[in-house]
Design a protein around this motif. Structure first.
Motif, PDB file in Angstrom:
ATOM      1  N   GLY A 180      17.883  55.267  36.063  1.00  0.00           N
ATOM      2  CA  GLY A 180      16.761  55.035  37.461  1.00  0.00           C
ATOM      3  C   GLY A 180      17.775  54.614  38.136  1.00  0.00           C
ATOM      4  O   GLY A 180      19.584  54.174  38.102  1.00  0.00           O
ATOM      5  N   TYR A 219      13.872  53.597  41.241  1.00  0.00           N
ATOM      6  CA  TYR A 219      13.160  54.645  41.837  1.00  0.00           C
ATOM      7  C   TYR A 219      14.854  55.698  40.443  1.00  0.00           C
ATOM      8  O   TYR A 219      15.047  55.742  39.706  1.00  0.00           O
ATOM      9  N   VAL A 220      13.772  57.097  40.521  1.00  0.00           N
ATOM     10  CA  VAL A 220      13.927  57.952  39.739  1.00  0.00           C
ATOM     11  C   VAL A 220      14.101  58.833  40.447  1.00  0.00           C
ATOM     12  O   VAL A 220      13.130  58.924  41.778  1.00  0.00           O
ATOM     13  N   TYR A 238       9.361  53.361  41.630  1.00  0.00           N
ATOM     14  CA  TYR A 238       8.462  53.242  40.882  1.00  0.00           C
ATOM     15  C   TYR A 238       8.158  51.045  40.718  1.00  0.00           C
ATOM     16  O   TYR A 238       7.486  50.587  39.692  1.00  0.00           O
TER      17      TYR A 238
END
Length: 76
Positions: A48, A60-61, A70
């Motif tokens: 991430g 985030y990814v 996320y």
């Protein structure tokens, strides 16, 4: 090329609880993360990344066509 942004349920819930200023700050950081494609982690992996703004941050990814946020935070 257009990229997509997906938000986890936790992020959607957090955004609903923020005041307008916090919501705007977080959305600006999401936009900045999306614009920095070269800083995205490897798509589809377990890695991430975190993008920080003046008073907000997002984790985030990456996928081939966008990011999934996320986690978010706002210092208000």
């Amino acid at each position: 090329m257009a990229f997509r942004v997906d938000l986890s349920v936790q992020v959607e819930d957090a955004l609903k609880k923020l005041p307008a200023e916090g919501h705007r700050d977080v959305m600006e950081v999401i936009a900045a993360a999306l614009a920095r494609r070269g800083a995205w982690p490897a798509p589809g992996g377990w890695d991430g990344a975190v993008q920080q703004g003046r008073r907000a941050w997002v984790a985030y990814v990456a996928y081939g066509d966008g990011i999934e946020v996320y986690e978010v935070g706002w210092t208000g």
